[in-house]
Write a protein that holds these residues in place. Structure first.
Motif, short mmCIF file in Angstrom:
data_model
loop_
_atom_site.label_atom_id
_atom_site.label_comp_id
_atom_site.label_asym_id
_atom_site.label_seq_id
_atom_site.Cartn_x
_atom_site.Cartn_y
_atom_site.Cartn_z
N GLN A 117 1.09 -1.14 -0.31
CA GLN A 117 -0.04 -0.34 0.16
C GLN A 117 0.62 0.92 -0.29
O GLN A 117 0.88 2.15 0.47
CB GLN A 117 -0.76 -0.10 1.01
N PRO A 118 1.38 1.12 -1.26
CA PRO A 118 2.33 2.45 -1.25
C PRO A 118 1.95 4.00 -0.60
O PRO A 118 2.98 4.70 -0.18
CB PRO A 118 3.25 2.44 -2.50
N SER A 119 0.76 3.99 -1.37
CA SER A 119 0.23 5.84 -1.08
C SER A 119 -0.86 5.46 0.59
O SER A 119 -0.87 6.85 0.44
CB SER A 119 -0.38 6.04 -2.36
N ALA A 120 -0.69 4.52 1.36
CA ALA A 120 -1.07 4.55 2.68
C ALA A 120 -0.56 6.03 3.31
O ALA A 120 1.05 5.84 3.32
CB ALA A 120 -1.41 3.29 3.17
N PRO A 121 -0.83 6.33 3.99
CA PRO A 121 -0.06 7.99 4.95
C PRO A 121 0.65 6.54 6.30
O PRO A 121 -0.01 5.35 6.85
CB PRO A 121 -1.19 8.44 6.34
#
Length: 90
Positions: free
Chosen positions: A21-25
């Protein structure tokens, strides 16, 4: 029945999240005023840690020590994780 989850290092968790989940905070830094915040994604944190680790490995050996002279916030998180990734003691 409780499922036992194997222990993972911070770096293993970071890299796993960066892949899945690369774009998760990953981190949220709140400034002096709550309206000013900086959100870092797992991909950003992983890339920054890798870049710092690469620089450290060119100059230091695993087990060497480094002093982190960075202000609190994203720079500190990147530097600390970069040290871990390079095997350098922060």
């Amino acid at each position: 029945m409780t499922t036992i989850v194997p222990a993972h290092t911070v770096l293993e968790r970071l890299r796993d999240h960066a892949e899945r989940q690369p774009s998760a905070p990953a981190c949220v830094f709140v400034g002096e005023h709550v309206e000013t915040e900086r959100i870092l994604t797992y991909a950003e944190v992983d890339r920054a840690a890798l870049a710092i680790a690469t620089g450290l490995r060119a100059r230091l050996n695993p087990g060497d020590r480094a002093i982190l002279l960075v202000p609190e916030g994203p720079g500190f998180a990147h530097a600390f994780l970069g040290c871990l990734r390079a095997g350098v003691i922060a």
